[in-house]
Design a protein around this motif. Structure first.
Motif, PDB file in Angstrom:
ATOM      1  N   THR A  38       0.841  -1.195   0.000  1.00 16.22           N
ATOM      2  CA  THR A  38       0.000   0.000   0.000  1.00 16.22           C
ATOM      3  C   THR A  38       0.877   1.245   0.000  1.00 16.22           C
ATOM      4  O   THR A  38       2.072   1.168   0.270  1.00 16.22           O
ATOM      5  N   ARG A  39       0.236   2.365  -0.291  1.00 15.49           N
ATOM      6  CA  ARG A  39       0.998   3.605  -0.258  1.00 15.49           C
ATOM      7  C   ARG A  39       0.140   4.748   0.203  1.00 15.49           C
ATOM      8  O   ARG A  39      -1.086   4.728   0.076  1.00 15.49           O
ATOM      9  N   PHE A  40       0.811   5.744   0.785  1.00 20.54           N
ATOM     10  CA  PHE A  40       0.152   7.014   1.059  1.00 20.54           C
ATOM     11  C   PHE A  40       0.756   7.953   0.036  1.00 20.54           C
ATOM     12  O   PHE A  40       1.981   8.017  -0.106  1.00 20.54           O
ATOM     13  N   ALA A  41      -0.098   8.662  -0.713  1.00 20.33           N
ATOM     14  CA  ALA A  41       0.416   9.417  -1.856  1.00 20.33           C
ATOM     15  C   ALA A  41      -0.062  10.870  -1.837  1.00 20.33           C
ATOM     16  O   ALA A  41      -0.784  11.307  -2.711  1.00 20.33           O
ATOM     17  N   PRO A  42       0.343  11.624  -0.824  1.00 18.88           N
ATOM     18  CA  PRO A  42      -0.160  12.994  -0.723  1.00 18.88           C
ATOM     19  C   PRO A  42       0.565  13.961  -1.662  1.00 18.88           C
ATOM     20  O   PRO A  42       1.679  13.683  -2.117  1.00 18.88           O
ATOM     21  N   SER A  43      -0.093  15.048  -1.934  1.00 18.58           N
ATOM     22  CA  SER A  43       0.553  16.156  -2.630  1.00 18.58           C
ATOM     23  C   SER A  43       1.035  17.120  -1.549  1.00 18.58           C
ATOM     24  O   SER A  43       0.312  17.347  -0.582  1.00 18.58           O
ATOM     25  N   PRO A  44       2.234  17.663  -1.717  1.00 19.35           N
ATOM     26  CA  PRO A  44       2.774  18.519  -0.639  1.00 19.35           C
ATOM     27  C   PRO A  44       2.177  19.924  -0.692  1.00 19.35           C
ATOM     28  O   PRO A  44       2.884  20.925  -0.784  1.00 19.35           O
ATOM     29  N   ILE A  74       5.408  10.907  -2.955  1.00 19.34           N
ATOM     30  CA  ILE A  74       5.039  12.320  -2.988  1.00 19.34           C
ATOM     31  C   ILE A  74       4.559  12.691  -4.391  1.00 19.34           C
ATOM     32  O   ILE A  74       5.289  12.524  -5.371  1.00 19.34           O
ATOM     33  N   GLU A  75       3.339  13.169  -4.459  1.00 20.26           N
ATOM     34  CA  GLU A  75       2.735  13.498  -5.756  1.00 20.26           C
ATOM     35  C   GLU A  75       2.834  15.002  -5.986  1.00 20.26           C
ATOM     36  O   GLU A  75       1.901  15.757  -5.719  1.00 20.26           O
ATOM     37  N   ASP A  76       4.007  15.390  -6.457  1.00 21.46           N
ATOM     38  CA  ASP A  76       4.287  16.827  -6.568  1.00 21.46           C
ATOM     39  C   ASP A  76       4.272  17.296  -8.020  1.00 21.46           C
ATOM     40  O   ASP A  76       5.172  18.001  -8.462  1.00 21.46           O
ATOM     41  N   THR A 234      -0.396  13.862 -15.560  1.00 22.28           N
ATOM     42  CA  THR A 234      -1.577  14.156 -14.752  1.00 22.28           C
ATOM     43  C   THR A 234      -1.630  13.137 -13.614  1.00 22.28           C
ATOM     44  O   THR A 234      -0.957  12.096 -13.656  1.00 22.28           O
ATOM     45  N   TYR A 235      -2.470  13.418 -12.632  1.00 24.05           N
ATOM     46  CA  TYR A 235      -2.659  12.470 -11.528  1.00 24.05           C
ATOM     47  C   TYR A 235      -3.006  11.087 -12.076  1.00 24.05           C
ATOM     48  O   TYR A 235      -2.427  10.073 -11.671  1.00 24.05           O
ATOM     49  N   HIS A 236      -3.978  11.056 -13.015  1.00 20.31           N
ATOM     50  CA  HIS A 236      -4.466   9.772 -13.524  1.00 20.31           C
ATOM     51  C   HIS A 236      -3.329   8.917 -14.082  1.00 20.31           C
ATOM     52  O   HIS A 236      -3.211   7.742 -13.764  1.00 20.31           O
ATOM     53  N   VAL A 251      -4.685   0.078  -3.827  1.00 22.93           N
ATOM     54  CA  VAL A 251      -4.729   1.534  -3.787  1.00 22.93           C
ATOM     55  C   VAL A 251      -5.854   1.923  -2.826  1.00 22.93           C
ATOM     56  O   VAL A 251      -7.032   1.719  -3.110  1.00 22.93           O
ATOM     57  N   ILE A 252      -5.430   2.425  -1.675  1.00 18.60           N
ATOM     58  CA  ILE A 252      -6.398   2.843  -0.648  1.00 18.60           C
ATOM     59  C   ILE A 252      -6.382   4.365  -0.676  1.00 18.60           C
ATOM     60  O   ILE A 252      -5.343   4.974  -0.468  1.00 18.60           O
ATOM     61  N   ARG A 253      -7.521   4.962  -0.998  1.00 20.65           N
ATOM     62  CA  ARG A 253      -7.527   6.422  -1.134  1.00 20.65           C
ATOM     63  C   ARG A 253      -8.929   6.945  -0.881  1.00 20.65           C
ATOM     64  O   ARG A 253      -9.884   6.186  -0.734  1.00 20.65           O
ATOM     65  N   GLY A 254      -9.048   8.264  -0.834  1.00 22.20           N
ATOM     66  CA  GLY A 254     -10.327   8.898  -0.566  1.00 22.20           C
ATOM     67  C   GLY A 254     -11.333   8.595  -1.668  1.00 22.20           C
ATOM     68  O   GLY A 254     -10.964   8.415  -2.835  1.00 22.20           O
ATOM     69  N   ASP A 255     -12.614   8.527  -1.303  1.00 20.89           N
ATOM     70  CA  ASP A 255     -13.598   8.091  -2.299  1.00 20.89           C
ATOM     71  C   ASP A 255     -13.974   9.175  -3.313  1.00 20.89           C
ATOM     72  O   ASP A 255     -14.781   8.935  -4.206  1.00 20.89           O
ATOM     73  N   GLU A 256     -13.318  10.346  -3.180  1.00 24.92           N
ATOM     74  CA  GLU A 256     -13.529  11.347  -4.239  1.00 24.92           C
ATOM     75  C   GLU A 256     -12.945  10.841  -5.564  1.00 24.92           C
ATOM     76  O   GLU A 256     -13.244  11.392  -6.624  1.00 24.92           O
ATOM     77  N   TRP A 257     -12.128   9.795  -5.505  1.00 27.33           N
ATOM     78  CA  TRP A 257     -11.512   9.263  -6.730  1.00 27.33           C
ATOM     79  C   TRP A 257     -12.331   8.164  -7.393  1.00 27.33           C
ATOM     80  O   TRP A 257     -11.987   7.694  -8.468  1.00 27.33           O
ATOM     81  N   ILE A 258     -13.407   7.753  -6.762  1.00 31.86           N
ATOM     82  CA  ILE A 258     -14.173   6.625  -7.315  1.00 31.86           C
ATOM     83  C   ILE A 258     -14.631   6.898  -8.736  1.00 31.86           C
ATOM     84  O   ILE A 258     -14.551   6.038  -9.613  1.00 31.86           O
TER      85      ILE A 258
HETATM   86  N1  GLU Z   1      -2.181  12.904  -4.562  1.00 35.29           N
HETATM   87  C1  GLU Z   1      -3.518  12.422  -4.455  1.00 35.29           C
HETATM   88  C2  GLU Z   1      -4.251  13.222  -3.408  1.00 35.29           C
HETATM   89  O1  GLU Z   1      -3.596  13.818  -2.576  1.00 35.29           O
HETATM   90  C3  GLU Z   1      -3.440  10.965  -4.057  1.00 35.29           C
HETATM   91  C4  GLU Z   1      -4.651  10.159  -4.196  1.00 35.29           C
HETATM   92  C5  GLU Z   1      -4.221   8.704  -4.138  1.00 35.29           C
HETATM   93  O2  GLU Z   1      -4.003   8.227  -3.025  1.00 35.29           O
HETATM   94  O3  GLU Z   1      -4.060   8.094  -5.192  1.00 35.29           O
HETATM   95  O4  GLU Z   1      -5.442  13.271  -3.409  1.00 35.29           O
END
Ligand code: GLU
Length: 554
Positions: A38-44, A74-76, A234-236, A251-258
């Motif tokens: 798994t990963r945590f993938a935040p944007s800074p 890191i999704e920068d 792009t993010y996608h 991929v565990i992430r917020g459901d705004e991505w569904i």
């Molecule tokens: N960088 C995306 C965000 O911060 C990551 C979403 C994901 O975990 O894929 O929303």
């Protein structure tokens, strides 16, 4: 040369490494069957919020409970929204709560692990290699539409109630030839690279979300952007390439991505990647005016993770609470396994709430009180001094000045079978210990109002004559009971209830007067232990002072 190849060479003349070479460089991980990556993938782009912490916690727990790997990426790619020291803040935000990635970004300028770089801005060449391949296959093309042109089609789509986006007849450059593209590029025109989507709105895609279950949506037919004008992804697209090459399983992430999953599944397919499993987390909710709403950065102080640090909720308590929010069966497990390590609990992604876990302060405080009640006096002392050093200088000084005394205060009713649960966070401690420190105590006495001041003064005068600082815990209460009886108070509340007219009150009232005289309060932990910590002279001094107060009131 075929025209797709020609286009690929035109757009990416410097990209020579192939997807196959990257596949080899980042081979599938050799992990046990069932191990989850798994990963945590935040944007800074800002501070870590509670929702982010919750996601990272679930990601870490999913990996840990299966012997897998949790990494930080890191999704920068959006440099405009980045904040100063954004990466440092994320790393520290996580480590403040004991969430250390096994792999990935570990500080502002350090990474560890064999699947890096884990910072998207350092991976441009990798994304381009994959887009180059898609271009060669006729699945990507340069699009020179200007902002104005995009606005025009958006307006047309709106007025005709059509779906927005670049597709079908709106995809002006879908079939552009390499010669035309070269001409435009030579003329200085800017372009993005779009997917030539093979999708059709009539088709449906189905997938099983680990948390939400079966989901069906129309297939993606938009020519989504893969690379922006500056060549960054792009993010996608970065999601597809990174999660594939970093061998993420979940991929565990917020459901705004569904709603983007159809795009993502299509990208995995055109790139020839095995799709990942998705687990979309619902936002944390709060109850308000009988309804529910999402926890909000603006309205709720607890939405910022700094809140938990400032208030002094220990990391262990925050974990307990996060686990309670994550898996509703955790509470029962905890009840049955009071002293077990939280890591022994079998965390399950499937059991996460579909509707959104409910944030509840009272629950947080209960969970934290429980957790703190399991700590030893030494552990409490260390944690409180650590917290107070940054958050309460006066308390810090008092605790540090006499460590032994402070520890004896924290030891009261601790380490026994039923420890007290008075402290929910370290910011409660100043009040909790106040009457042990002359610097903190206001010396006010909150006497009960069922006895007269003269009766209370009499109790205290008498108690002074029998008080024995050397009495054991077993001896102490019988002494108070006998004294109560001598003064005409019932020895037990039960006795008093039976014949209230025969007594002035009962032993509880008598002990209450002593308690208020010594501590100022009506409720405290065990009074005997408190008096032992205060010492004989201090106890007598306080009783004298209380008698004076009662007399002046009389
Ligand atoms: N960088 C995306 C965000 O911060 C990551 C979403 C994901 O975990 O894929 O929303």
């Amino acid at each position: 040369m075929d025209s797709n190849k020609q286009m690929a060479e035109l757009l990416f003349p410097d990209i020579t490494k192939t997807p196959e070479e990257y596949e080899k460089e980042y081979p599938p991980r050799s992990l046990e069957e069932g191990a989850v990556v798994t990963r945590f993938a935040p944007s800074p782009t800002g501070f870590l919020h509670f929702g982010g912490l919750f996601a990272a916690f679930a990601e870490k727990a999913a990996a840990k409970s299966t012997g897998g790997v949790f990494y930080l990426r890191i999704e920068d790619t959006d440099k405009k929204r980045e904040i100063e020291n954004g990466v440092g803040l994320i790393v520290k935000g996580l480590s403040d709560f004991g969430i250390e990635p096994d792999e990935g970004v570990v500080s502002e300028n350090e990474e560890k692990g064999a699947y890096g770089p884990y910072t998207q801005s350092k991976r441009t060449h990798i994304y381009q290699a994959f887009v180059k391949r898609l271009t060669e296959q006729g699945l990507a093309y340069p699009c020179f539409m200007t902002e104005d042109e995009l606005n025009v089609i958006r307006a047309e789509q709106e007025s005709k109630k059509m779906l927005p986006g670049v597709y079908g007849a709106f995809a002006k450059y879908r079939d552009i030839t390499p010669d035309k593209a070269k001409e435009l590029i030579d003329g200085g025109a800017e372009y993005v690279v779009r997917l030539k989507s093979p999708g059709n709105a009539k088709n449906r895609v189905k997938f099983t979300d680990v948390i939400k279950g079966e989901i069906e949506m129309p297939e993606n037919f938009l020519d989504v952007v893969l690379l922006k004008k500056d060549g960054t992804p792009t993010y996608h697209f970065a999601h597809a390439v990174d999660d594939h090459l970093m061998r993420t399983t979940h991929v565990i992430r917020g459901d705004e991505w569904i709603s983007s999953v159809p795009i993502h599944l299509q990208l995995f397919r055109v790139c020839g990647f095995k799709p990942v499993k998705y687990a979309h987390i619902s936002p944390i909710m709060k109850e308000e005016n009988g309804g529910k709403r999402k926890i909000s950065k603006r309205k709720d102080p607890e939405a910022a993770v700094s809140f938990y640090r400032e208030k002094g909720y220990p990391t262990g308590a925050v974990w307990e609470y996060l686990m309670t929010l994550a898996n509703s069966n955790y509470e029962d497990w905890r009840l049955a396994n009071k002293n077990a390590d939280i890591n022994d609990f079998k965390f399950s992604l499937k059991k996460m709430s579909k509707a959104g876990a409910l944030f509840d302060f009272a629950k947080l405080n209960d969970v934290s009180k429980n957790y703190i009640s399991t700590l030893s006096a030494e552990e409490v002392y260390d944690a409180v001094t650590d917290w107070a050093r940054e958050n309460n200088e006066r308390l810090y000084k008092l605790l540090a000045d006499d460590e032994e005394y402070a520890k004896s205060v924290f030891a009261i009713e601790r380490g026994n079978a039923k420890p007290r649960k008075d402290i929910a966070s370290w910011s409660d401690v100043e009040d909790y210990v106040a009457y042990f420190y002359s610097e903190l105590w206001d010396r006010k006495r909150d006497f009960a109002d069922n006895l007269s001041n003269a009766d209370m003064a009499e109790i205290l005068e008498t108690y002074k004559t029998i008080y024995d600082g050397a009495a054991t815990a077993e001896e102490w209460f019988p002494q108070v009971r006998d004294m109560a009886a001598d003064l005409g108070y019932a020895k037990t509340p039960k006795e008093y209830k039976k014949n209230p007219d025969d007594y002035r009150g009962h032993v509880g009232d008598v002990a209450g007067v002593i308690r208020a005289a010594v501590t100022g309060r009506r409720n405290t932990p065990d009074l005997y232990e408190i008096m032992q910590v205060l010492g004989c002279d201090e106890v007598i001094g306080r009783i004298d002072e209380a008698i004076d107060i009662l007399k002046t009131l009389a």
